[in-house]
Design an enzyme around this catalytic site. Structure first.
Site, PDB file in Angstrom:
ATOM      1  N   SER A 482     -10.434  26.715   4.746  1.00 55.99           N
ATOM      2  CA  SER A 482     -11.061  27.133   5.983  1.00 55.99           C
ATOM      3  C   SER A 482     -10.878  26.112   7.102  1.00 55.99           C
ATOM      4  O   SER A 482      -9.772  25.936   7.611  1.00 55.99           O
ATOM      5  CB  SER A 482     -12.544  27.408   5.707  1.00 55.99           C
ATOM      6  OG  SER A 482     -13.129  28.173   6.723  1.00 55.99           O
ATOM      7  N   ASP A 493       1.374  21.219  12.664  1.00 61.36           N
ATOM      8  CA  ASP A 493       2.122  21.953  13.681  1.00 61.36           C
ATOM      9  C   ASP A 493       2.447  21.083  14.894  1.00 61.36           C
ATOM     10  O   ASP A 493       3.512  21.236  15.507  1.00 61.36           O
ATOM     11  CB  ASP A 493       1.345  23.192  14.115  1.00 61.36           C
ATOM     12  CG  ASP A 493       1.213  24.221  13.000  1.00 61.36           C
ATOM     13  OD1 ASP A 493       2.036  24.175  12.060  1.00 61.36           O
ATOM     14  OD2 ASP A 493       0.279  25.042  13.049  1.00 61.36           O
ATOM     15  N   LYS A 507      -7.985  30.272   2.880  1.00 56.91           N
ATOM     16  CA  LYS A 507      -9.062  31.063   3.482  1.00 56.91           C
ATOM     17  C   LYS A 507      -8.861  31.093   4.995  1.00 56.91           C
ATOM     18  O   LYS A 507      -9.089  30.098   5.677  1.00 56.91           O
ATOM     19  CB  LYS A 507     -10.425  30.467   3.153  1.00 56.91           C
ATOM     20  CG  LYS A 507     -11.574  31.221   3.799  1.00 56.91           C
ATOM     21  CD  LYS A 507     -12.898  30.517   3.561  1.00 56.91           C
ATOM     22  CE  LYS A 507     -14.034  31.242   4.269  1.00 56.91           C
ATOM     23  NZ  LYS A 507     -13.937  31.183   5.738  1.00 56.91           N
TER      24      LYS A 507
END
Length: 726
Positions: A482, A493, A507
């Site tokens: 999460s 990224d 999740k």
């Protein structure tokens, strides 16, 4: 992932739901109570009106506002039914085949039951289960004095998940007789005094009966609601008032009380731990293993005896608002139960759960004749004190605030790099995931959130300040989920840091924490509260004034700034470690009701670094170390051993064979432990010698620091394109 309850994305939903649920609750008040079905021999636990209201309310939320927009029908009913039965008797040790056959008539009616607030069928199933449970424990107590033959080559099947339901009472009796034999044999291998062993086992079984008889309708309702909500999706959850209070303590990492951990022992509420600096500690009158006899509110309130109480109910009396007074009657450790208790008066305070907050250490590594210091920050969750945050307190407790202070301290101590240890961090606040990412980047998008209307909101870091610009690595494992996946995904990224470890949980959903008291008619709450006070002398909830509890409802799905969801796939590390956690048994992709992976458009962001060239070099150095690493070899052995034991379903009841097996296991375990210690540079233990406290045998954490050290030490042609400028 829990989103701030006051975010604009759910304000409109609350307005609509208030009107819907006030009407629904009003109708519920006029409805006839659920039909009463008594099960002979059980505690005959029955639902109450507030649970009927909650069931209907939750059903409305799920039908109308859950991200998946699932229709409650016969198909869902069967899933709920199967989950409920499994939650009660997963190993098929209690219910008979005839019981389950009887229950089958409810397979396709539970959806209607929930929508109508009729919980009679649910409680009937539980009462039958509890009747069987009590019968089997009582049968076990009656057969403790049997003369068991431990020379026979019998086998006890302890893992019966995939076994058929037991067909007859005689077959069930034999199963439990084998269980008694197994429990006694375990005790016999440790102590040959069988008279004492039988007394020990009898007390153990009697304790099980005592705990079973303390179950109430809130326990039953919670079990069923777990089965119901998780049939919709794995992360939509209902919390009864007691569990809602504990959830919010977990989220804030603080509570208001006396600063003592409690447990139960022989019907007494017992002090398990005392938190340094809390009221209990400062009183100098409370010690570990003291027993609490009674609790009183204020300086003049009457004492309420809590002997034999459920621990949650005792905690409800002891916790309370900061600045209020509580008095305890205490029997000090070692005193007789007939002794006169001493009275300890304390003023409650806000207790910060430091052991469950972010913390750090510094490790030193050698590289090319130079010592490098790596700071390791362990982050157990993404926590935030929502109440302080909403009130405007600038010093509210949160993950980001704690980590910022730690980073400042590590920089002052001259660390050369930082590893964020996010293993087993299951997530928490979405707000904190964004803010924590902001400590390491200047500005920019962190995560994209798509709601059930397919509208995409981009959550950004808009604070241009950066807490740390140096070399960074994030250590994750299968239970990193999460918010951890948002944070580590964004760091990856942006090219801001290395991701090290194993594939994360996967999740990718967002939950909104909904206080049901805020959406159900105030008049209904008042009436239920008044009714509750009249019908019980013990509190029905703990640590909270909530009447109806809390619903964490899946309202959206999050995506990385690349456009990829983390659903099912999670975050894939740049440098991967073997996983001791079975990837095929734990993770979002193992959940039948989980949402699928998908992709949306990418956000507009600018990378700050690029690890493309350096990662192959780092993997090569890591692999070379692992080829000659004893610790790595032991890790692989642990994984193989775990798999072996996971596949075992039964155990021998032949004393000689089991003793030989246990002795061999103990010998191997002791030798393996010492080999691991030596490999980590620690001295071997002698037989019977206790392990030193706070010893760290975490090989993977050490290796994560070594990988970051490798990165720092690599040629400038790699590092110059990776480390962001100050």
């Amino acid at each position: 992932m829990v989103k701030n309850p006051d975010l604009n994305t759910v304000k409109d939903m609350f307005k609509k739901l208030y009107l819907v649920l006030v009407l629904g609750a009003a109708l519920a008040c006029k409805a006839a109570p659920p039909k009463h079905i008594k099960v002979a021999g059980s505690n005959d636990i029955q639902p109450d009106e507030q649970q009927s209201i909650v069931a209907k309310t939750v059903a409305q939320f799920i039908s109308n506002y859950n991200y998946k927009k699932v229709e409650l029908n016969d198909s869902i009913s069967q899933v709920v039914y199967n989950r409920y039965i499994k939650s009660l008797d997963e190993s098929h040790n209690y219910l008979l085949a005839s019981d389950v056959q009887d229950f089958d008539k409810y397979k396709t009616v539970l959806d209607n039951d929930v929508k109508e607030g009729n919980l009679a069928d649910v409680f009937y199933i539980f009462n039958v289960y509890q009747k069987r449970y009590l019968e089997h424990i009582q049968y076990s107590i009656a057969h403790i004095d049997d003369n068991f033959d431990y020379s026979k080559n019998e086998t006890f099947v302890y893992d019966r998940d995939n076994q058929p339901w037991v067909a007859s009472q005689s077959e069930m009796d034999n199963l439990w007789r084998m269980r008694v034999k197994y429990d006694l044999l375990n005790l016999k291998l440790a102590n040959p005094d069988m008279t004492k062993n039988k007394e020990t086992l009898k007390k153990r079984y009697e304790s099980l009966l005592t705990q079973a008889n303390k179950l109430n309708n809130q326990d039953v309702f919670q079990i069923f609601m777990d089965a119901f909500t998780e049939a919709i999706d794995p992360h939509t959850n209902y919390f009864n008032p007691a569990n809602a209070a504990n959830f919010n303590i977990e989220m804030s990492r603080q509570l208001e009380g006396i600063g003592a951990g409690l447990s139960t022992s022989n019907e007494f509420i017992t002090i398990r731990s005392v938190m340094s600096g809390g009221p209990a500690d400062k009183s100098h009158q409370i010690n570990i293993d003291d027993r609490i006899v009674a609790v009183a509110q204020g300086k003049d309130g009457a004492f309420q005896n809590v002997v034999g109480w459920r621990i949650e109910n005792a905690i409800a009396l002891i916790r309370g608002a900061k600045g209020t007074t509580v008095r305890l009657e205490i029997l000090p450790k070692g005193t007789s139960v007939s002794s006169k208790p001493k009275i300890v008066e304390m003023v409650r305070e806000k207790i910060i759960l430091k052991d469950e907050s972010a913390k750090s250490e510094i490790r030193t590594y050698e590289s090319n004749g130079k010592s490098l210091k790596i700071g390791i920050i362990s982050v157990p969750a993404f926590y935030i004190d929502f109440n302080d945050y909403k009130s405007g307190n600038p010093n509210y407790k949160s993950t980001t605030h704690d980590v910022k202070l730690i980073i400042d301290s590590l920089k002052q101590k001259g660390v050369d790099g930082i590893v964020m240890d996010m293993r087993q961090n299951g997530g928490g606040s979405l707000l904190e995931a964004v803010d924590l990412t902001g400590l390491f980047i200047k500005t920019g998008p962190v995560v994209q959130v798509r709601n059930s209307d397919n509208q995409v909101e981009v959550d950004k870091d808009e604070d241009p300040s950066i807490a740390y610009t140096g070399p960074l690595a994030i250590l994750v494992d299968r239970f990193s989920a999460s918010a951890t996946e948002i944070f580590s995904g964004a760091i990856q990224d942006y090219g801001r840091g290395l991701i090290i470890g194993t594939q994360t949980y996967g999740k990718g959903s967002v939950q909104n924490a909904i206080d049901l008291d805020r959406v159900i008619s105030p008049s209904v709450i008042e009436r239920i509260s008044a009714l509750t006070k009249k019908t019980t002398t013990k509190p029905v909830n703990t640590g909270s004034q909530s009447v109806f509890g809390q619903l964490n409802l899946t309202i959206a799905k999050f995506y990385r700034i690349t456009g990829n969801s983390t659903q099912h796939k999670g975050v894939t590390p740049d440098i991967q470690f073997p996983s001791i956690i079975p990837l095929d048994k734990y993770g979002e992709d193992t959940e039948p009701s989980a949402m699928p992976f998908d992709v949306i458009a990418k956000s507009n962001y600018t990378k700050v670094g690029d690890f493309t060239q350096v990662v192959p070099q780092l993997r090569k150095l890591h692999d070379q170390r692992m080829e000659n690493s004893a610790s790595y070899k032991y890790l692989l052995q642990d994984i193989a051993e775990f798999k072996k034991h996971e596949d075992e379903k039964s155990i021998t009841l032949n004393e000689q064979k089991l003793k030989q097996q246990r002795d061999a296991d103990d010998k191997r375990s002791f030798e393996d432990e010492n080999e691991r210690r030596v490999a980590m540079g620690l001295p071997a233990l002698k037989k019977g010698e206790a392990k030193p406290r706070n010893e760290d045998l975490d090989f993977l954490k050490k290796e994560a620091g070594q990988i970051l050290t490798d990165y720092i030490s690599l040629d400038a042609k790699y590092t110059s394109t990776i480390v962001p400028a100050n």
